[in-house]
Design a protein around this motif. Structure first.
Motif, PDB file in Angstrom:
ATOM      1  N   VAL A  88       2.631  -4.425   8.523  1.00 14.88           N
ATOM      2  CA  VAL A  88       3.145  -3.472   9.484  1.00 14.88           C
ATOM      3  C   VAL A  88       3.869  -2.454   8.623  1.00 14.88           C
ATOM      4  CG1 VAL A  88       4.886  -3.170  11.279  1.00 14.88           C
ATOM      5  CG2 VAL A  88       3.410  -5.180  11.294  1.00 14.88           C
ATOM      6  N   GLU A  89       3.554  -1.248   8.757  1.00 13.08           N
ATOM      7  CA  GLU A  89       4.185  -0.162   7.992  1.00 13.08           C
ATOM      8  C   GLU A  89       3.715  -0.123   6.543  1.00 13.08           C
ATOM      9  OE1 GLU A  89       8.492   1.524   6.591  1.00 13.08           O
ATOM     10  OE2 GLU A  89       8.370  -0.453   7.513  1.00 13.08           O
ATOM     11  N   LYS A  90       4.015  -1.175   5.743  1.00 10.86           N
ATOM     12  CA  LYS A  90       3.593  -1.046   4.347  1.00 10.86           C
ATOM     13  C   LYS A  90       3.067  -2.349   3.743  1.00 10.86           C
ATOM     14  CE  LYS A  90       8.426  -1.155   2.865  1.00 10.86           C
ATOM     15  NZ  LYS A  90       9.514  -0.406   2.271  1.00 10.86           N
ATOM     16  N   VAL A  91       2.288  -2.166   2.685  1.00  7.05           N
ATOM     17  CA  VAL A  91       1.791  -3.326   1.948  1.00  7.05           C
ATOM     18  C   VAL A  91       2.667  -3.511   0.725  1.00  7.05           C
ATOM     19  CG1 VAL A  91      -0.603  -3.177   2.689  1.00  7.05           C
ATOM     20  CG2 VAL A  91       0.142  -1.883   0.689  1.00  7.05           C
ATOM     21  N   ARG A  92       2.820  -4.773   0.297  1.00  3.45           N
ATOM     22  CA  ARG A  92       3.819  -5.049  -0.735  1.00  3.45           C
ATOM     23  C   ARG A  92       3.236  -5.597  -2.025  1.00  3.45           C
ATOM     24  NH1 ARG A  92       6.294  -5.691   4.273  1.00  3.45           N
ATOM     25  NH2 ARG A  92       8.264  -4.549   4.371  1.00  3.45           N
ATOM     26  N   HIS A  93       1.969  -5.899  -2.040  1.00  2.97           N
ATOM     27  CA  HIS A  93       1.342  -6.277  -3.308  1.00  2.97           C
ATOM     28  C   HIS A  93      -0.159  -6.144  -3.168  1.00  2.97           C
ATOM     29  CE1 HIS A  93      -0.037 -10.274  -1.864  1.00  2.97           C
ATOM     30  NE2 HIS A  93       1.096 -10.305  -1.200  1.00  2.97           N
ATOM     31  N   VAL A  94      -0.833  -6.049  -4.288  1.00  3.09           N
ATOM     32  CA  VAL A  94      -2.289  -6.023  -4.230  1.00  3.09           C
ATOM     33  C   VAL A  94      -2.731  -7.351  -3.630  1.00  3.09           C
ATOM     34  CG1 VAL A  94      -4.389  -6.076  -5.609  1.00  3.09           C
ATOM     35  CG2 VAL A  94      -2.576  -4.471  -6.165  1.00  3.09           C
ATOM     36  N   GLY A  95      -3.568  -7.286  -2.615  1.00  2.00           N
ATOM     37  CA  GLY A  95      -4.001  -8.516  -1.968  1.00  2.00           C
ATOM     38  C   GLY A  95      -3.230  -8.812  -0.697  1.00  2.00           C
ATOM     39  N   ASP A  96      -2.212  -8.016  -0.403  1.00  2.00           N
ATOM     40  CA  ASP A  96      -1.479  -8.193   0.848  1.00  2.00           C
ATOM     41  C   ASP A  96      -2.437  -7.939   2.014  1.00  2.00           C
ATOM     42  OD1 ASP A  96       0.665  -8.678   2.435  1.00  2.00           O
ATOM     43  OD2 ASP A  96       1.805  -6.887   1.891  1.00  2.00           O
ATOM     44  N   ILE A 131     -10.697 -11.036   5.747  1.00  2.00           N
ATOM     45  CA  ILE A 131      -9.448 -10.297   5.678  1.00  2.00           C
ATOM     46  C   ILE A 131      -9.584  -9.097   4.754  1.00  2.00           C
ATOM     47  CG2 ILE A 131      -7.084 -10.459   4.814  1.00  2.00           C
ATOM     48  CD1 ILE A 131      -7.275 -13.443   5.801  1.00  2.00           C
ATOM     49  N   LEU A 132      -9.095  -7.968   5.219  1.00  2.00           N
ATOM     50  CA  LEU A 132      -9.039  -6.784   4.371  1.00  2.00           C
ATOM     51  C   LEU A 132      -7.721  -6.812   3.631  1.00  2.00           C
ATOM     52  CD1 LEU A 132     -10.370  -4.033   3.621  1.00  2.00           C
ATOM     53  CD2 LEU A 132      -8.820  -3.009   5.282  1.00  2.00           C
ATOM     54  N   ARG A 133      -7.789  -6.702   2.317  1.00  2.00           N
ATOM     55  CA  ARG A 133      -6.576  -6.815   1.503  1.00  2.00           C
ATOM     56  C   ARG A 133      -6.226  -5.503   0.831  1.00  2.00           C
ATOM     57  NH1 ARG A 133      -4.909 -11.970   0.868  1.00  2.00           N
ATOM     58  NH2 ARG A 133      -6.240 -13.487   1.869  1.00  2.00           N
ATOM     59  N   SER A 134      -4.973  -5.364   0.548  1.00  2.00           N
ATOM     60  CA  SER A 134      -4.503  -4.107  -0.022  1.00  2.00           C
ATOM     61  C   SER A 134      -5.012  -3.909  -1.442  1.00  2.00           C
ATOM     62  CB  SER A 134      -2.983  -4.101  -0.038  1.00  2.00           C
ATOM     63  OG  SER A 134      -2.532  -3.103  -0.921  1.00  2.00           O
ATOM     64  N   PRO A 135      -5.510  -2.705  -1.730  1.00  2.00           N
ATOM     65  CA  PRO A 135      -5.877  -2.380  -3.111  1.00  2.00           C
ATOM     66  C   PRO A 135      -4.673  -1.821  -3.867  1.00  2.00           C
ATOM     67  CG  PRO A 135      -6.585  -0.634  -1.647  1.00  2.00           C
ATOM     68  CD  PRO A 135      -5.889  -1.640  -0.786  1.00  2.00           C
ATOM     69  N   HIS A 136      -3.571  -1.572  -3.174  1.00  2.00           N
ATOM     70  CA  HIS A 136      -2.406  -0.935  -3.801  1.00  2.00           C
ATOM     71  C   HIS A 136      -1.271  -1.926  -3.974  1.00  2.00           C
ATOM     72  CE1 HIS A 136      -4.445   2.800  -3.272  1.00  2.00           C
ATOM     73  NE2 HIS A 136      -4.500   2.639  -1.956  1.00  2.00           N
ATOM     74  N   HIS A 137      -0.467  -1.670  -5.000  1.00  2.00           N
ATOM     75  CA  HIS A 137       0.684  -2.529  -5.232  1.00  2.00           C
ATOM     76  C   HIS A 137       1.744  -2.324  -4.156  1.00  2.00           C
ATOM     77  CE1 HIS A 137      -0.770  -3.875  -9.059  1.00  2.00           C
ATOM     78  NE2 HIS A 137      -0.933  -2.646  -9.479  1.00  2.00           N
ATOM     79  N   TYR A 138       1.947  -1.080  -3.821  1.00  2.00           N
ATOM     80  CA  TYR A 138       3.029  -0.772  -2.900  1.00  2.00           C
ATOM     81  C   TYR A 138       2.656   0.528  -2.217  1.00  2.00           C
ATOM     82  CZ  TYR A 138       7.958  -0.685  -1.341  1.00  2.00           C
ATOM     83  OH  TYR A 138       9.115  -0.713  -0.609  1.00  2.00           O
ATOM     84  N   ALA A 139       2.463   0.490  -0.937  1.00  2.00           N
ATOM     85  CA  ALA A 139       2.023   1.712  -0.257  1.00  2.00           C
ATOM     86  C   ALA A 139       2.360   1.634   1.216  1.00  2.00           C
ATOM     87  CB  ALA A 139       0.525   1.909  -0.435  1.00  2.00           C
ATOM     88  N   ARG A 140       2.582   2.805   1.775  1.00  2.00           N
ATOM     89  CA  ARG A 140       2.810   2.883   3.208  1.00  2.00           C
ATOM     90  C   ARG A 140       1.467   3.144   3.884  1.00  2.00           C
ATOM     91  NH1 ARG A 140       7.748   3.716   4.496  1.00  2.00           N
ATOM     92  NH2 ARG A 140       8.180   5.097   2.743  1.00  2.00           N
ATOM     93  N   ILE A 141       1.245   2.483   4.987  1.00  2.00           N
ATOM     94  CA  ILE A 141       0.001   2.725   5.722  1.00  2.00           C
ATOM     95  C   ILE A 141       0.274   3.858   6.704  1.00  2.00           C
ATOM     96  CG2 ILE A 141      -1.682   1.733   7.291  1.00  2.00           C
ATOM     97  CD1 ILE A 141      -0.864  -1.018   6.207  1.00  2.00           C
ATOM     98  N   LYS A 142      -0.384   4.981   6.484  1.00  2.00           N
ATOM     99  CA  LYS A 142      -0.122   6.092   7.402  1.00  2.00           C
ATOM    100  C   LYS A 142      -0.983   5.976   8.647  1.00  2.00           C
ATOM    101  CE  LYS A 142       0.861  10.140   5.419  1.00  2.00           C
ATOM    102  NZ  LYS A 142       0.559  11.237   4.460  1.00  2.00           N
ATOM    103  N   SER A 143      -2.206   5.529   8.451  1.00  2.00           N
ATOM    104  CA  SER A 143      -3.039   5.315   9.633  1.00  2.00           C
ATOM    105  C   SER A 143      -4.183   4.381   9.283  1.00  2.00           C
ATOM    106  CB  SER A 143      -3.604   6.652  10.121  1.00  2.00           C
ATOM    107  OG  SER A 143      -4.531   7.118   9.165  1.00  2.00           O
ATOM    108  N   ILE A 144      -4.641   3.662  10.280  1.00  2.00           N
ATOM    109  CA  ILE A 144      -5.833   2.842  10.099  1.00  2.00           C
ATOM    110  C   ILE A 144      -6.811   3.214  11.201  1.00  2.00           C
ATOM    111  CG2 ILE A 144      -6.793   0.505  10.024  1.00  2.00           C
ATOM    112  CD1 ILE A 144      -4.216  -0.583   9.199  1.00  2.00           C
ATOM    113  N   ASP A 145      -8.007   3.569  10.804  1.00  2.00           N
ATOM    114  CA  ASP A 145      -9.032   3.877  11.801  1.00  2.00           C
ATOM    115  C   ASP A 145     -10.052   2.743  11.796  1.00  2.00           C
ATOM    116  OD1 ASP A 145     -10.982   4.811  13.402  1.00  2.00           O
ATOM    117  OD2 ASP A 145     -11.291   6.720  12.335  1.00  2.00           O
ATOM    118  N   THR A 146     -10.155   2.065  12.917  1.00  2.00           N
ATOM    119  CA  THR A 146     -11.048   0.911  12.969  1.00  2.00           C
ATOM    120  C   THR A 146     -12.323   1.213  13.761  1.00  2.00           C
ATOM    121  OG1 THR A 146      -9.989   0.086  14.948  1.00  2.00           O
ATOM    122  CG2 THR A 146      -9.129  -0.717  12.858  1.00  2.00           C
TER     123      THR A 146
END
Ligand code: FES
Ligand code: FES
Lengths: 200, 936
Positions: free
Chosen positions: B161-169, B110-125
């Motif tokens: 979806v849209e945003k991450v809500r904690h580090v590790g999300d 699983i890829l986890r968020s490095p940010h506490h609170y952030a909107r994901i603008k795009s993901i390139d896989t």
């Protein structure tokens, strides 16, 4: 794992044949030269009784006996213990006959969820091999590297004391249910003092 | 050989199947009996020590008799027996999540968020997909549906979806041929972020934010991060005026984690017929089942959730988890079994531990030392998601309404979202922190009234068969006995306020639900809480199907035990199947301490059905009515002459003649209970457990190091079905509670980052920190519990915290209200006190002493009176109604509202109250969007 800075994977290390005697059986498997013993035991040898609780040497679930000494397999490179004799929880019983330490963990409540149990069994067995009349303090020192979140340790210490008594020969070990024990009265038990002629 | 009569193919004849010359007689073939009557040759005589005296046995029943007494056979109930699955555990054969290895499996990461609170603008896989060895990649786009453990607060996605809500999300996941490839693939995601302003402090969460962490549309509270606010007020607030004693404490309690030894792991596999098999160590497999169906968009019947052995749960494995969804999505995409195993750090990112809390408790006692008011304010930090938080918000208040009789009760609570891993349910769910605050407050009031804190408690207890101020129905109640036992066991009267400096003794009590009265997902009137199926085939073994999830607490054993008890069969003849949703009836799972109470009750009902069929068959064979028949160890016989009887197997085969194997189904549903006010269902339970602990501590005044040396732990579990397991739960609870009060803490640093996501820095007590625990089992014989039993898994955790905090006061005379009491906290407290008292050497600190005031003898006398009252009520010799308020002179037969002006049951504050609300209560100053005319 968290964080945007990731280290590029180092090119795959060379594979080597790793050999050891696991639970009395010689094994030979092909492993990476930097393979960790815990991974080798779980993924290659198939002794899934060795548990991974943390991978950092902090829980003791992965404890195995290496040439008689308990060690954390997550902190041990397979290469370091090449050709040694390794005992995991699977190697404690003699066939279906549980080792005293095993039956006592069941009997005294030393195992609740059971995830920590393999590690405790190995640490405890190593202690009993050296000392069959340990004090509670000695037991505590022997299992201080093992974490148990369920039991609060008290019943674990009781279990080890129970097993020590069997080791000393004071108490007899129980027979396993899988020993042949043909049913002497296939239709059910007899009333001990039943007068003749009554329906069984 | 003649295999004895009874199994001939054709009736009549002598059973002789061979002629004298050795040839077989046609048509007279005899069959060996299909099955066996067990392993021991002789029937063991009835074990009268385990048969209640009310039905002619020798088991004492100080708390009265029970409806299940008549089906007691003395086989297993009340005996210390090993858990039925313990052999699997001690041989290493127990299969936990990561031990499920399917052929052709691949590894998910699983890829986890490095940010506490952030909107994901795009993901390139694209780079990930191009990596050789990667077989599937998934992101939030693959999981648009929301889920959550409570139907009212579904706010999670498998991946952000849209945003991450904690580090590790969770952001994305990938499956590859091996772990190294999967890890490498995680580096190749290219994500564009828009960083948002995070909130870490729950107090800030009460304020309006630029962008709240979740948006609840018209129900959203202004623009705050408040997920849930609660207001409850019962009783007569005028009673708190002119108190004789008061206690006012502000607490801050750190978040703690379950710390189970098995990290989460899951294996997902779509079978050849397009059905999903999901292996997961879950406490609540059924909710995962539901959530999977929603997220994957397939009907529930197309999913088989297989609960593996669970390496410890404690509430931490009771949410449906996003990684479970991820595994299923990856497996569907790749067409191969996918295994995802967490490392220890990830376990902390998913969290669901106890809420970090700010709790304020004001309490008052009137001139007769009656508790005239509890005023509790709890602000709890929910982290990024709702989880069980809706319930936690209530529990923080309502579970403090007993075991004491109160003049009034006032509670304000709020749970806020912050950008941290989500808090959730943990052993003692919601009750632990306030309980600690309340019990310490009582100690403080006792101190100021110069009375013994145990006597203060004994003189203010609700009796058995009564109602709390919030309307909970108390049935059995062993609180008084628990207090008396620990007082005696610990030698309290010789030690309290008499030990030298640095040594202290303290008391704490607990009260907890035994099963939640409301099944989360359905109307209790439409479906039962628990169902158990049972099947007995020719071989005589009994197969029991239940969905109860054994997480180490021994629920499988409890179910096996009650069946074995009712049918008088050795426990090895009972086989419990509880792993698969395909074969076990729907069950709510292991939470809110419901399993023993509800599943064992359902199992008893099913077993009773089987028992009846066996007895009827024996009636036909023996000619004695079932009322005159006794079941004992694989035999059924005439009550007055054991020699006239029939073996269990023979009766079974008789019963099977026309229908093959015997099948039965039993269900449990709790009786209708409780009030009608908003939130009345929270904390409602068919029974409650009670406990009292005394702890003794050593405090090093130089360093602030606390060592708990002894604990006397009395817990009222109704009836100990398996005393060994109950003791294990009590000692284990002590261990966990001690961790919370002395050393465990999730440390969030200045930047809001969790700093100790590992077992080295997250300090769980080791064997050396464990005190001697003396478990004392109190049996109050609950009228509705299985054989009288109630829960023993969570309640025993509550009292240890306040007992230790109170003991620390007894040792050094300081009241500390920051948990955990790590040496630095204690040291600071001592330093402050030294300064205040102008003392240089900590060894010169005075240690608290007590001279009883005249009130003490009043209390002792009242407690004596109540003891007599309680005994009569417990044994139902006195069945008069009793509601909270009788102690204050009210008549229990008339609604209190009609007797007292100002007796209130309120779930919203009066406008004039708004100004005086506590910290969490301030959430009531805000308006919901719909009232503001906005929101969607
Ligand atoms: S896995 Fe080796 S010590 Fe935890
Ligand atoms: S038995 Fe569960 S961790 Fe030890």
């Amino acid at each position: 794992m968290v964080g945007s800075e990731h280290i590029e994977m180092i090119p795959t290390p060379a594979k080597k044949v790793w050999s050891a005697e696991v639970n009395g059986t010689p094994v030979e498997v092909l492993v990476a030269s930097n393979a960790v013993l815990l991974d080798v035991l779980r993924d290659k040898v198939g002794t899934l009784g060795v548990k991974r609780g943390c991978d950092l040497g902090t829980c003791g679930c992965c404890t195995v006996m290496i040439d008689g000494t308990p060690r954390l397999s997550c902190l041990c490179l397979a290469g370091q213990v090449q050709d040694s004799a390794i005992t995991t929880v699977e190697g404690l019983a003699d066939g279906a006959h549980l080792a005293p330490i095993q039956s006592c963990f069941a009997e005294y409540g030393g195992s609740q969820c059971g995830f920590c149990t393999p590690g405790f069994l190995i640490s405890a067995q190593a202690l009993l091999n050296e000392n069959d009349s340990p004090t509670d303090k000695e037991i505590a020192c022997a299992i201080e590297g093992n974490l148990c979140r369920c039991t609060g340790y008290q019943q674990i210490i009781d279990s080890i004391q129970g097993a020590a008594a069997i080791h000393r020969g004071e108490v007899e070990a129980a027979k396993p249910a899988s020993d042949p024990h043909p049913d002497p009265h296939p239709e059910g038990p007899e009333e001990p003092n039943m007068p003749p002629g009554h329906a069984r | 050989m003649n295999m004895s009569g009874g199994y001939r193919q054709q009736p009549g004849g002598s059973g002789q199947t061979t002629r004298k010359d050795g040839k077989r007689v046609a048509g007279k073939q005899s069959f060996p009996p299909p099955g066996s009557g067990g392993s021991r040759p002789h029937m063991t005589p009835r074990d009268l020590d385990y048969i209640p005296e009310s039905v002619g046995g020798k088991e004492e029943q100080p708390a009265g008799s029970h409806i299940h007494d008549r089906v007691r056979t003395g086989t297993t109930v009340g005996k210390e027996i090993p858990l039925v699955d313990s052999n699997a555990k001690v041989t290493g054969q127990a299969w936990y999540g990561d031990d499920v290895r399917l052929p052709n499996e691949i590894i998910g990461k699983i890829l986890r968020s490095p940010h506490h609170y952030a909107r994901i603008k795009s993901i390139d896989t694209s780079k990930v997909e191009a990596l050789p060895g990667v077989l599937a990649v998934a992101t939030g786009e693959d999981s648009p549906h929301r889920f959550g453990v409570l139907p009212v607060t579904k706010d999670e996605h498998a991946m952000a979806v849209e945003k991450v809500r904690h580090v590790g999300d969770l952001v994305a996941c990938v499956a590859a041929i091996d772990e190294a490839t999967a890890m490498q693939a995680l580096n190749l995601f290219e994500i564009e972020w828009e960083i948002l302003d995070p909130v870490f402090d729950p107090k800030k969460g009460l304020e309006d934010a630029e962008e709240p962490i979740h948006w609840r549309g018209k129900y959203h509270l202004s623009k705050t991060n408040v997920q849930k606010r609660v207001f409850q007020e019962f009783g007569d607030r005028s009673l708190v005026e002119k108190p004789l004693a008061e206690s006012h404490g502000k607490w801050s309690m750190a978040g703690v984690h379950h710390g189970f030894t098995e990290p989460h792991a899951v294996v997902a596999h779509w079978g050849p017929n397009g059905r999903l098999q999901l292996y997961t160590p879950q406490q609540v497999p059924h909710y995962t089942h539901r959530a999977l169906s929603t997220v994957l968009d397939v009907p529930m019947h197309q999913i088989n959730v297989i609960r593996t052995f669970v390496g410890g749960g404690f509430g931490g494995k009771s949410d449906p988890f996003p990684h479970e969804m991820c595994a299923a999505i990856l497996a569907r995409k790749s067409g191969r079994p996918v295994r995802i195993t967490f490392d220890r750090e990830e376990v902390y990112w998913i969290n669901r531990g106890r809420h970090p809390s700010h709790i304020e408790v004001k309490m008052t006692a009137d001139d007769e030392a009656r508790i005239s008011g509890f005023d509790i304010d709890a602000l709890i930090d929910g982290g990024g998601f709702a989880s069980f938080g809706h319930v936690t918000s209530y529990y923080n208040g309502v579970l403090a309404t007993a075991p004491y009789e109160l003049g009034s009760f006032h509670y304000t609570g709020a749970r806020v979202w912050t950008n941290k891993p989500a808090s959730g349910a943990m052993r003692g769910h919601g009750a632990v922190n306030t309980r600690c605050a309340v019990e310490v407050g009582l100690d403080e009031m006792a101190e100021s009234m110069q009375v013994d804190p145990i006597d203060l408690r004994l003189a203010n207890l609700l009796p058995p068969h009564s109602r709390t101020i919030s309307g909970f129905r108390i049935t059995s109640n062993g609180m008084r006995e628990a207090l008396e036992k620990v007082r005696e066991g610990s030698n309290w009267d010789e030690k309290f306020r008499q030990l030298p400096l640095g040594k202290g003794i303290g008391i704490g009590c607990g009260f907890f639900i035994s099963g939640s009265g409301l099944p989360i997902h359905w109307d209790p009137n439409r479906f039962p809480h628990a169902t158990v199926h049972m099947q007995v085939d020719m071989d005589g073994g009994v197969t029991v199907h239940t969905g109860a999830a054994d997480i180490g607490q021994g629920s499988t054993t409890a179910v096996a035990q009650v069946v074995s008890e009712v049918l008088a069969l050795p426990i090895e003849m009972i086989h419990v199947r509880s792993h698969e949703s395909d074969t076990s009836p729907v069950d709510l799972g292991s939470y809110s301490s419901r399993v023993t109470f509800m599943n064992a009750n359902a199992a008893i009902r099913a077993a009773l059905e089987i028992r009846e069929q066996l007895l009827n068959a024996a009636w036909e064979i023996l000619g004695y009515h079932p009322d005159n028949l006794v079941l004992n160890d694989r035999r059924i016989y005439y009550k007055h002459d054991p020699a006239i009887g029939v073996s269990y197997l023979k009766a079974l085969h008789k019963a099977q003649e026309d229908k093959g194997s015997l099948i039965a189904s039993g269900a449990y549903r709790s009786p209708p209970m409780g009030g009608v006010h908003k939130g009345a269902a929270a904390g409602l339970a068919p029974a409650y457990s009670f406990s009292a602990y005394v702890a003794e501590v050593d405090v090093d005044v130089e360093t602030g190091i606390i060592r708990c040396t002894d604990v006397w732990a009395a817990h009222d579990c109704g009836k100990a079905l398996n005393p060994m397991a109950v003791k294990g739960q009590i000692i284990g609870s002590c261990h966990m509670g001690l961790g919370q009060v002395l050393s465990e803490k999730m440390v969030y640093g200045r930047t809001g980052h969790l700093q100790n996501a590992n077992l080295l820095e997250y300090k769980i007590p080791s064997v050396h920190e464990m005190p001697n625990v003396e478990p004392i089992i109190i049996e109050s014989c609950d009228p509705e519990g299985p054989f009288g039993a109630k829960e023993a898994g969570e309640g025993p955790l509550l009292p240890i915290l306040p007992a230790v905090v109170n003991a620390v006061y007894d040792a050094v005379g300081i009241r500390l209200r920051n948990l955990p009491l790590t040496p630095d906290v204690v040291f600071k407290g001592i330093e402050k006190m030294l300064k205040e008292m102008k003392i240089d050497d900590p060894e010169d600190l005075p240690s608290p002493r007590l001279t009883h005031s005249p009130l003490q003898s009043t209390l002792v006398a009242r407690a004596q009176e109540h003891k007599v009252r309680d005994k009569a009520r417990q044994r139902t010799e006195d069945t008069s109604p009793y509601v909270n308020g009788v102690l204050f002179g009210f008549d229990p037969t008339i609604p209190l509202e009609d007797q007292v002006e100002g007796w209130r049951t309120a779930t919203e504050p009066n406008p004039e109250q708004l100004a005086e609300l506590g910290l969490a209560g301030r959430a009531w100053l805000k308006k919901e969007q719909r009232e503001m005319g906005g929101g969607n």
